[in-house]
Scaffold this active site. Sequence first.
Site, PDB file in Angstrom:
ATOM      1  N   GLY A   1      60.509  25.853  37.802  1.00  0.00           N
ATOM      2  CA  GLY A   1      59.235  25.159  37.725  1.00  0.00           C
ATOM      3  C   GLY A   1      59.431  23.731  37.248  1.00  0.00           C
ATOM      4  N   CYS A   2      58.408  22.916  37.446  1.00  0.00           N
ATOM      5  CA  CYS A   2      58.529  21.498  37.103  1.00  0.00           C
ATOM      6  C   CYS A   2      58.633  21.300  35.593  1.00  0.00           C
ATOM      7  CB  CYS A   2      57.364  20.711  37.681  1.00  0.00           C
ATOM      8  SG  CYS A   2      55.730  21.395  37.336  1.00  0.00           S
TER       9      CYS A   2
END
Lengths: 258, 258, 258, 258
Positions: free
Chosen positions: A68-69
């Site tokens: 995920g970011c």
Amino acid sequence: MELAGPMLDAGARVIDLSGAFRLGTAENYQLWYKERHTQPELLKEAVYGLPEFCRGRVAAARLISKPGCYPTAANLAIKPLIEAGAIAREFGVVCDAKSGVSGAGRKASLKTSFCEVTENFSAYSILDHRHVPEVLRTSGLDEGEFSFTAQLIPIHRGILETIYFRASEKVASADDMLALYRGRYESEPFVRLYAPGQVPDLQAVAHTNFCDIGFKYDQKTRRAVVISAIDNLVKGAAGQAIQNMNLALGYPETAGLL
Amino acid sequence: MELAGPMLDAGARVIDLSGAFRLGTAENYQLWYKERHTQPELLKEAVYGLPEFCRGRVAAARLISKPGCYPTAANLAIKPLIEAGAIAREFGVVCDAKSGVSGAGRKASLKTSFCEVTENFSAYSILDHRHVPEVLRTSGLDEGEFSFTAQLIPIHRGILETIYFRASEKVASADDMLALYRGRYESEPFVRLYAPGQVPDLQAVAHTNFCDIGFKYDQKTRRAVVISAIDNLVKGAAGQAIQNMNLALGYPETAGLL
Amino acid sequence: MELAGPMLDAGARVIDLSGAFRLGTAENYQLWYKERHTQPELLKEAVYGLPEFCRGRVAAARLISKPGCYPTAANLAIKPLIEAGAIAREFGVVCDAKSGVSGAGRKASLKTSFCEVTENFSAYSILDHRHVPEVLRTSGLDEGEFSFTAQLIPIHRGILETIYFRASEKVASADDMLALYRGRYESEPFVRLYAPGQVPDLQAVAHTNFCDIGFKYDQKTRRAVVISAIDNLVKGAAGQAIQNMNLALGYPETAGLL
Amino acid sequence: MELAGPMLDAGARVIDLSGAFRLGTAENYQLWYKERHTQPELLKEAVYGLPEFCRGRVAAARLISKPGCYPTAANLAIKPLIEAGAIAREFGVVCDAKSGVSGAGRKASLKTSFCEVTENFSAYSILDHRHVPEVLRTSGLDEGEFSFTAQLIPIHRGILETIYFRASEKVASADDMLALYRGRYESEPFVRLYAPGQVPDLQAVAHTNFCDIGFKYDQKTRRAVVISAIDNLVKGAAGQAIQNMNLALGYPETAGLL
């Protein structure tokens, strides 16, 4: 979640940008994503695609789960410190995260409409963002040790995380901390370190696959603030997927990314 | 600093919006503002104009020192908790602060030029902002207990502070924490409290003299996140000055502000 | 459209902010709004609520049709000139209009989502915006004489129109043009005129009910550029509705608006 | 202006990004730039570097004057029409131009400070911008035929020009107009044409060397609106300079630019 299986069966290597294969177990997925995991057998096979820490396994993987970011920026900043025992974990780690609006995806939504976002700044998913378990799983922190708030900046792209902790006795000075990071990232093509007291802003990483890391360390009180910045659409998404693909297919890791 | 004396001599009541009279001693001023204080005798007389905590003294004061923008939002959020012993101070308090660009004042400067600020987010004065001693003095925290980072949001106006701490055993639940805030602010005209789990954004306070406070409390681990929001140009500056003037001159405190 | 009748029957005075009663005939409505007008009998009764030009009729009206945002700025700028024969109409009038995003209404829409609008500028409804017939009807221009483009500025609120035309022989100088505007607007509370060569920007009118008008006139070639600015949410919408209400109910016209 | 001579003497090819060599005569320079031209002899030698119209001369030139940002977008849109006699010039050509803030250069300035620009839109240099004579010189229009207003958009980069004129009898339809543009730009690598009724926005050209052109044509009244968009920092500045350099040094014209 549903597409990976057929693609693997057809002989493809799969890099998944969704959160479907990031959390290790179906129970954990259900807990944080609020829906049943329909492909639990693939969960075991999936390799977490954070090249700086899993390069070898990525190269060999059939199914790669792109991080995920928020976890990308968080783990690149704290995992080397955790591994080195440089954080006094009993005091907790705070990660105050801010993201541009593209992090919400491209869709019609009142929440991300221009007039709601401009001249505004707002927090969401305080202490219970679904990216939290991903950070815990990779960094080794416990939930009670890691406080995370996600916040929306009125910009298009970029994630900046301001991370607070107390250093352990292994870190006597800012130079010690820099040495620690350098030891870990010296030959990494996509992590850039700043001199003590210098920190990145978001324009420094926009449109790049870099994760920039800087920090301030107050030796007297052992308080540290680390700032980690990425472009959520590149190192936080498609760029890191390409980095994974390069590894998986044996291309130079930086191909198309520098 | 230089103007207050002559004005007082001429019989005026003075409300100072600068930082000249906020820190109590000339030494402290020199330390944080990097210049000598030329009016040390006035420092003793100056009353800190945070009406929610010094209303009586403000009404009687000749020289009122209007609080800084960041300290206003910070102290309104944490001082009631400190006073009630609700914070486990040994774990520290983190205040991750964000401000619109008007906080830097109106002037020609590359740092605040449009192209440097737009599509950006940047931190400055990490752990050493001159507003830190002002928070410490009012809240009673020690420097080692309070970690503060200032950051620039690409908007015109507004300050939002995300404050992290571990609650003491006096706070068994979110309702406890809300009760604590309510007890302190029930009759305050310019502090608005949110239900547990709800937090303000900046549009909620823009162009108003309100300080909005909301929080999330994780009962299991005692971790708390409080969000405090003001308009830096109103409650953080001119509005709070008017609030002080109203008190000093015996007008209704909310005159011109609601 | 459907609500006005029952409200009028119940004895209310009605101020309609929609476009339902602006165009005079059901045919014109159908042509520009692409739907059938169901209350043609009310169309005849409706009074166009541009107070600067219809003050007397507004005061007596049961049904007031508040002007559109773009037509308000356009007509206040050009109607005095048309009436005075100051425009050489054979050369045409160009109105290049720009609006903040709130002009599109508050709703979930990809077109007005933050990431589509920020760092962008786009035109829409070129030469065929539904506000065109409203400008023609009020100003007296013919369709072939009036070229209008609507454009989206990445801001919340405000309309700025840049209007180009060639002046007739009645306007020998910039002072002549200013005298013409002054003659018309001298006692208007919500129209502000600028000295020749000075023009308004959007911050000048934000959060106000003013229409600000400035211009540049090139005497040698008779070319003129007029800039007209309003806040689309105030003079372009709710503010002008209140101005109409004040007139309709016999209150001071500026009540609640200055 | 001062550097070009010594560089040429040293044998270099020079591409000048300033306005020093764009206007043909020292008198014209003095008139529009308000300072004396100190190198009039170089003015004669300088070749205007708009490759789409002067490719051959650019290739052979020692001193190339890169066009201004506004004139690049304007001339690419109107010069093909002027050359073909497609514009009824007696009605005039209006060019309503908007630019991102980077067009003002990188410097400390109150005018381009964030708080002055955000939530704003403003016009400047109405009818007398120094880029006007550059458009006239290249397009062949007379000053009285060309009305130009420059305006500031609260964005970093991009120029969009909305151009109004009446077409001559040579343009019977939108398809005629498109055919005219196609005939001129068919093989141009950096001009992209849109279908009639479609127009570019600024995100379409950001970070590229393209000039995108679209238009709306009202056959009945012969009114036309052309929209021309570039990135002022690329096709409007450094990108076009590279395009010129490629031509001057015999590289492929698109090298480094696609």
